[in-house]
Scaffold this motif. Structure first.
Motif, mmCIF file in Angstrom:
data_model
loop_
_atom_site.group_PDB
_atom_site.id
_atom_site.type_symbol
_atom_site.label_atom_id
_atom_site.label_comp_id
_atom_site.label_asym_id
_atom_site.label_seq_id
_atom_site.Cartn_x
_atom_site.Cartn_y
_atom_site.Cartn_z
ATOM 1 N N GLY A 155 9.614 30.631 -33.461
ATOM 2 C CA GLY A 155 8.766 30.993 -34.586
ATOM 3 C C GLY A 155 9.434 31.970 -35.522
ATOM 4 N N PRO A 156 8.833 32.208 -36.711
ATOM 5 C CA PRO A 156 9.427 33.140 -37.684
ATOM 6 C C PRO A 156 9.662 34.533 -37.123
ATOM 7 N N ASP A 157 8.730 35.045 -36.326
ATOM 8 C CA ASP A 157 8.875 36.402 -35.801
ATOM 9 C C ASP A 157 10.023 36.522 -34.812
ATOM 10 N N ASP A 158 10.342 35.434 -34.135
ATOM 11 C CA ASP A 158 11.402 35.457 -33.120
ATOM 12 C C ASP A 158 12.741 34.969 -33.653
ATOM 13 N N TYR A 159 12.739 34.449 -34.890
ATOM 14 C CA TYR A 159 13.935 33.772 -35.372
ATOM 15 C C TYR A 159 15.176 34.674 -35.345
ATOM 16 N N ALA A 160 15.083 35.881 -35.936
ATOM 17 C CA ALA A 160 16.274 36.734 -36.059
ATOM 18 C C ALA A 160 16.883 37.028 -34.696
ATOM 19 N N ARG A 161 16.032 37.339 -33.714
ATOM 20 C CA ARG A 161 16.538 37.654 -32.368
ATOM 21 C C ARG A 161 17.204 36.435 -31.739
ATOM 22 N N VAL A 162 16.523 35.279 -31.774
ATOM 23 C CA VAL A 162 17.046 34.069 -31.123
ATOM 24 C C VAL A 162 18.278 33.551 -31.855
ATOM 25 N N ALA A 163 18.253 33.582 -33.187
ATOM 26 C CA ALA A 163 19.385 33.071 -33.963
ATOM 27 C C ALA A 163 20.653 33.851 -33.656
ATOM 28 N N GLY A 164 20.527 35.159 -33.460
ATOM 29 C CA GLY A 164 21.695 35.958 -33.124
ATOM 30 C C GLY A 164 22.281 35.572 -31.784
ATOM 31 N N VAL A 165 21.410 35.316 -30.816
ATOM 32 C CA VAL A 165 21.863 34.933 -29.473
ATOM 33 C C VAL A 165 22.500 33.551 -29.495
ATOM 34 N N ARG A 166 21.913 32.634 -30.284
ATOM 35 C CA ARG A 166 22.388 31.245 -30.308
ATOM 36 C C ARG A 166 23.580 31.037 -31.244
ATOM 37 N N GLY A 167 23.973 32.056 -31.982
ATOM 38 C CA GLY A 167 25.105 31.901 -32.895
ATOM 39 C C GLY A 167 24.769 31.093 -34.133
ATOM 40 N N ARG A 168 23.512 31.106 -34.569
ATOM 41 C CA ARG A 168 23.113 30.385 -35.771
ATOM 42 C C ARG A 168 23.556 31.163 -37.012
ATOM 43 N N ALA A 169 23.783 30.463 -38.103
ATOM 44 C CA ALA A 169 24.194 31.132 -39.338
ATOM 45 C C ALA A 169 23.841 30.257 -40.531
ATOM 46 N N VAL A 170 23.375 30.885 -41.594
ATOM 47 C CA VAL A 170 23.154 30.233 -42.880
ATOM 48 C C VAL A 170 23.998 30.982 -43.899
ATOM 49 N N ALA A 171 24.855 30.282 -44.613
ATOM 50 C CA ALA A 171 25.821 30.925 -45.511
ATOM 51 C C ALA A 171 25.122 31.843 -46.507
ATOM 52 N N GLY A 172 25.582 33.089 -46.565
ATOM 53 C CA GLY A 172 25.089 34.021 -47.564
ATOM 54 C C GLY A 172 23.824 34.759 -47.193
ATOM 55 N N LEU A 173 23.214 34.475 -46.042
ATOM 56 C CA LEU A 173 21.960 35.124 -45.650
ATOM 57 C C LEU A 173 22.075 35.664 -44.235
ATOM 58 N N ASP A 174 21.523 36.862 -44.014
ATOM 59 C CA ASP A 174 21.494 37.377 -42.648
ATOM 60 C C ASP A 174 20.278 36.813 -41.913
ATOM 61 N N HIS A 175 20.244 37.011 -40.600
ATOM 62 C CA HIS A 175 19.181 36.423 -39.786
ATOM 63 C C HIS A 175 17.797 36.924 -40.196
ATOM 64 N N GLU A 176 17.689 38.218 -40.541
ATOM 65 C CA GLU A 176 16.384 38.765 -40.921
ATOM 66 C C GLU A 176 15.869 38.104 -42.194
ATOM 67 N N THR A 177 16.760 37.864 -43.153
ATOM 68 C CA THR A 177 16.344 37.229 -44.405
ATOM 69 C C THR A 177 15.896 35.791 -44.164
ATOM 70 N N THR A 434 32.013 30.160 -44.170
ATOM 71 C CA THR A 434 32.373 30.169 -42.746
ATOM 72 C C THR A 434 31.386 29.397 -41.886
ATOM 73 N N THR A 435 30.332 28.855 -42.492
ATOM 74 C CA THR A 435 29.312 28.133 -41.733
ATOM 75 C C THR A 435 29.290 26.672 -42.142
ATOM 76 N N ARG A 436 28.691 25.853 -41.282
ATOM 77 C CA ARG A 436 28.504 24.443 -41.608
ATOM 78 C C ARG A 436 27.228 24.280 -42.433
ATOM 79 N N GLY A 437 26.983 23.075 -42.914
ATOM 80 C CA GLY A 437 25.754 22.823 -43.653
ATOM 81 C C GLY A 437 26.030 22.390 -45.081
ATOM 82 N N GLN A 438 24.956 22.312 -45.888
ATOM 83 C CA GLN A 438 25.081 21.819 -47.254
ATOM 84 C C GLN A 438 25.933 22.748 -48.115
#
Length: 677
Positions: A155-177, A434-438
């Motif tokens: 969920g949105p509230d858990d995203y930043a914590r889980v994304a950091g653990v899973r190594g997720r990344a969106v170019a130009g944005l931090d996990h909190e954003t 440094t990330t994959r995606g569009q």
């Protein structure tokens, strides 16, 4: 009504021993590990039809689930021909949406939220509320990340914590954003009474979990389950499947761990691997007889997969022998595309239909060189899963900006300066994301334009724009039943008589941003998927350098180490020491790609035959005028200078000159040699 015993016997007679074992395992739980090309759809559809024929299954009580509408349609067609037309064959989303539409009004009252066609407008609304600047590529990346989070039950509230653990990344944005955008997206969606495709699964799962009456009706309707491509199941799909089952174990799952290539989107092959642990007493069957590919293709694919830790089956070829798998290094990407196009032309002349030939690559941006090489030869092609290169929005925008810059330039700017300025106007920088995606895909497409400019550095900006217009016109030509150009991901589930896997060098296969062991092994599986698309002809190629005259320091994909003949290992292999290119006139190091292609500094006097060079320029202009193309499309000045210096007297000598490939040799070789003589 059950079919006659004779029909049941005929159903099984069409199967090999392992497929028959699947068809006869009519009571669950059953797990089928089905390698590429082993007839898994045949096995599971015959299993369902056999169960109906035996009177064990009532067709309307069977739910067969797969991942694409095409696969579901194929399954329905086969079941109809096998005498089981009443079976429901649907995607996860289609089955869930059907249940939502049926039960929602009586369970919750009112209208079901409207299914949105795209997340992008909702993400735009969230970004505006949060005053976050985005472009189309970033919007698409955020939408994809929201999709991953929702199918992974994050969920949105858990995203930043889980994304950091899973190594997720969106170019130009931090996990909190990203988490804030995710929350804003959900708010905008609710305010408009909309739902997305992931909500279809989440709402159905919630309804079944909360409403026992609804769950009981669904479980009374469906008593037998078959799930195809089980290696691609996500956490939310697994949870929904458990709710459909309701503690029962009448389920047959089919999949191949070696074809797990969507982990980045939320797929988890652990559900397939751990199935027997979750369902004690599981009947496990392996399908390993490959009916699609020749022994040569199968052995090569097995060898690639042998280096993986994947718990997959080793394929056993059933077809007679065919052509050897070819491994073809090239000096640069232009030469690689030319060689592929020449080979495609040879197959077409030999009677292979264009629709039975595919050129596969790792990312969409790699398509341009092959589009150009095929179009220049008048060979029809179609791009699958993406738009043609010059139709892509970022490319159209960049070309428009460049065209305007050329019109307003006073003539003092170089081509490279104008191209860099135009690309900068689209947001491009020389540093890759440094990330994959569009966002990465968009950058790669713009970088391809920069590469074209570097190759044509010595031409005028006007001629360069004219050449882009020519390529655009040629590549926009419609083609029906043409050669398929596609990424490896887009080729999943398809097959062709001939497959060319292009750009198979380290950095593209595996991609540079695949850094963890798990990511690298997924890249290996992606190569395996590409190789097993080929029925008869399989060619793997790579370019030692990106551009003509560039440093050839690329090496073939590490996944090919056990396959390459000695003759291919030396071309494109990583050099033991880094050699600096020096000017052949003064001995100083060369810096630009143009200097390296010439082999001398820009300000050093030429040692070539200047009179011959001028004759070659006159000949080139005549050919360019005849073909109505800019002169550098025939040959660049750098290539003509090399010809004037080396004075080749044979086709073999011409081929050794940078900028002269097989296609240009065939088209211009005789004329060139005549001028030299």
């Amino acid at each position: 009504m059950p079919l006659s015993p004779g029909v049941a016997i005929d159903l099984l007679a069409a199967l090999d021993p392992e497929q028959r074992e699947v068809a006869e395992a009519l009571r669950g739980p059953v797990r089928v590990l089905a390698g590429a090309g082993t007839g898994k759809t045949r096995a599971i559809t015959h299993r369902i039809a056999h169960g109906v024929a035996q009177g064990i299954y009532v067709p309307t009580e069977v739910l067969a689930v797969t991942f694409t509408t095409r696969a579901a349609g194929e399954m329905r067609g086969r079941l109809h021909r096998l005498g089981a037309p009443g079976v429901q064959a649907r995607t996860f989303h289609s089955a869930a949406l059907r249940q939502l539409r049926w039960f929602w009004p009586t369970t919750y009252g009112g209208e079901l939220p409207t299914l949105t066609e795209s997340k992008i407008p909702l993400v735009v609304g969230a970004a505006r509320r949060l005053r976050i600047q985005t472009d189309q590529a970033l919007l698409r990346d955020v939408a994809s990340e929201i999709e991953w989070a929702k199918v992974s039950n994050v969920g949105p509230d858990d995203y930043a914590r889980v994304a950091g653990v899973r190594g997720r990344a969106v170019a130009g944005l931090d996990h909190e954003t990203v988490g804030r955008l995710f929350a804003g997206y959900e708010e905008v969606k609710r305010s408009q009474s909309r739902m997305d495709m992931e909500d279809v699964l989440l709402l159905t799962a919630g309804m079944l979990a909360d409403e026992e009456r609804v769950a009981a009706q669904v479980r009374a309707q469906y008593k037998w389950f078959v799930v195809d491509e089980f290696q691609d199941v996500s956490p939310i799909q697994s949870a929904l499947l458990d709710l459909w089952l309701g503690g029962r174990d009448e389920i047959c799952v089919v999949g191949d761990p070696a074809q797990t290539i969507y982990s980045f989107a939320g797929a988890d092959a652990a559900y397939l691997r751990d199935f027997p642990r979750k369902f004690p007493g599981t009947t496990s069957v392996e399908l390993s007889r490959n009916y699609r590919s020749t022994p040569e293709v199968v052995e090569a694919a097995n060898t690639v997969l042998a280096g993986s830790g994947s718990t997959s089956v080793r394929l056993r070829a059933q077809r007679p022998g065919g052509p050897v798998v070819r491994y073809t290094p090239a000096a640069d990407e232009v030469a690689e595309a030319d060689a592929v196009a020449e080979a495609v032309g040879g197959l077409l002349r030999d009677g292979v239909p264009a629709s039975e030939i595919a050129v596969l690559f790792r990312i969409n941006a790699q398509s341009e060189a092959f589009e150009d090489a095929l179009a220049s030869r008048g060979l029809p092609y179609v791009v699958r899963g993406a738009t043609r290169f010059f139709e892509r929005p970022e490319v159209k925008q960049a070309v428009a900006l460049l065209r305007a810059a050329v019109r307003t330039d006073d003539g003092d700017s170089s081509l490279l300066d104008l191209v860099r300025a135009a690309l900068a106007g689209t947001g491009w920088t020389s540093e890759a994301p440094t990330t994959r995606g569009q966002t990465r895909d968009r950058w790669e497409s713009l970088q391809a334009l920069m590469t074209m400019a570097e190759e044509a550095a010595e031409t005028s900006p006007g001629d360069f724009v004219a050449d882009l217009d020519r390529r655009t016109a040629e590549q926009h030509a419609p083609a029906a039943g043409g050669v398929t150009l596609a990424t490896l991901h887009a080729a999943k589930g398809l097959e062709w008589d001939a497959v060319f896997l292009a750009g198979m060098h380290d950095g593209a296969m595996p991609l540079t941003h695949a850094t963890t062991d798990a990511e690298i092994e997924e890249e290996r599986r992606l190569l395996y998927v590409g190789m097993t698309r080929a029925r008869e002809h399989l060619v793997l190629s790579w370019a030692s350098a990106r551009t003509p005259g560039g440093r050839g320091n690329r090496r073939p994909s590490r996944f090919l180490d056990a396959l390459l003949p000695d003759s291919a290992k030396g071309v494109g292999a990583r050099p033991k020491s880094r050699r600096v290119a020096n000017c052949r006139e003064c001995g100083r190091p060369l810096s630009s790609a143009a200097e390296k292609k010439r082999g001398r500094c820009a300000d050093c006097p030429a040692s070539y035959d200047e009179e011959l060079f001028e004759r070659l320029r006159v000949w080139r202009k005549e050919r360019a005028d005849e073909e109505k193309v800019p002169a550098f499309v025939v040959f660049t000045d750098a290539t003509l200078q090399l010809i004037a210096e080396q004075r080749p007297t044979s086709s073999a000598a011409l081929l050794r000159i940078s900028g002269v490939g097989p296609a240009k040799l065939e088209r211009y070789g005789e004329g060139l040699l005549e001028v030299v003589r």
